[in-house]
Design a protein around this motif. Structure first.
Motif, PDB file in Angstrom:
ATOM      1  N   ALA A   1      53.525  38.889  23.887  1.00 31.31           N
ATOM      2  CA  ALA A   1      54.751  38.482  24.582  1.00 31.31           C
ATOM      3  C   ALA A   1      54.455  37.611  25.811  1.00 31.31           C
ATOM      4  O   ALA A   1      55.311  36.854  26.258  1.00 31.31           O
ATOM      5  CB  ALA A   1      55.548  39.714  24.993  1.00 31.31           C
ATOM      6  N   TYR A   2      53.235  37.746  26.367  1.00 36.19           N
ATOM      7  CA  TYR A   2      52.871  36.976  27.560  1.00 36.19           C
ATOM      8  C   TYR A   2      51.685  36.051  27.299  1.00 36.19           C
ATOM      9  O   TYR A   2      50.992  35.632  28.222  1.00 36.19           O
ATOM     10  CB  TYR A   2      52.557  37.933  28.728  1.00 36.19           C
TER      11      TYR A   2
ATOM     12  N   ALA B   1      58.680  37.215  29.413  1.00 34.82           N
ATOM     13  CA  ALA B   1      58.214  37.562  28.075  1.00 34.82           C
ATOM     14  C   ALA B   1      58.814  36.585  27.059  1.00 34.82           C
ATOM     15  O   ALA B   1      59.960  36.163  27.207  1.00 34.82           O
ATOM     16  CB  ALA B   1      58.623  38.988  27.720  1.00 34.82           C
TER      17      ALA B   1
END
Ligand SMILES: [Fe+2]
Length: 183
Positions: free
Chosen positions: A57-58, A41
């Motif tokens: 986050a990804y 992440a």
């Protein structure tokens, strides 16, 4: 902990091999055409993070995979032990089946076990946080989320209804250790 346990398909009692190292798991799965990655992440995520926060986050890893395979949609699903449909959800894909689309899952949190049958062997992959698994279309497999299912996962799709299970009718899944026996 992420584990890969490999069995001969006729012997669910005595594993042929068991891997816990990332590279060993990746390489063993690559031999049967299954992609396995670890994603980090880009920012800390709380357990209550929204779908947008999870995707953000990804983002880099998601975009790379979407470009590579032409995925048309991406979503985030969660399952909790107290979910009213938890037992039904577990039962849905607990028997051997295939899909006409990839089955591609990234584990944001929690865990679940894929069982992939290929070349006379069964590969039991217990996925945990940070694992990306990509089963090609028509891979013979089943999935066990355990009696108290708990996970958050990103799913990737190319074809509408490509996720529908086509069940083989083979009771092989009944012979193999369940999720709770391995975790
Ligand atoms: Fe499936």
């Amino acid at each position: 902990m992420t584990t890969l346990t490999i069995y001969a398909e006729h012997d669910a009692k005595t594993p042929l091999a068991r891997h816990t190292e990332f590279a060993a798991i990746r390489d063993a799965l690559a031999q049967i055409g299954v992609e396995f990655e670890r994603w980090e992440a880009s920012q800390p995520l709380s357990p209550t993070a929204s779908q947008e926060e999870v995707m953000a986050a990804y983002r880099t890893s998601i975009d790379t995979l979407v470009r590579k395979y032409g995925f048309q949609s991406v979503d985030v699903v969660s399952m909790h032990p107290d979910h009213p449909q938890a037992e039904a959800a577990r039962g849905k894909f607990l028997s051997e089946h295939t899909h006409t689309d990839f089955e591609t899952r990234f584990f944001v949190d929690g865990s679940g076990a894929f069982y992939i049958r290929k070349n006379g062997k069964v590969y039991m992959l217990v996925c945990t946080r940070g694992d990306l698994v990509n089963l090609p279309a028509n891979t013979t497999h089943w999935f066990d989320m355990g009696p108290r299912p708990n996970f958050k996962a990103i799913r990737f799709f190319r074809i509408p209804d490509g996720w529908v299970g086509h069940f083989t009718g083979d009771p092989i899944a009944d012979r193999f250790p369940k999720y709770e026996a391995m975790v």
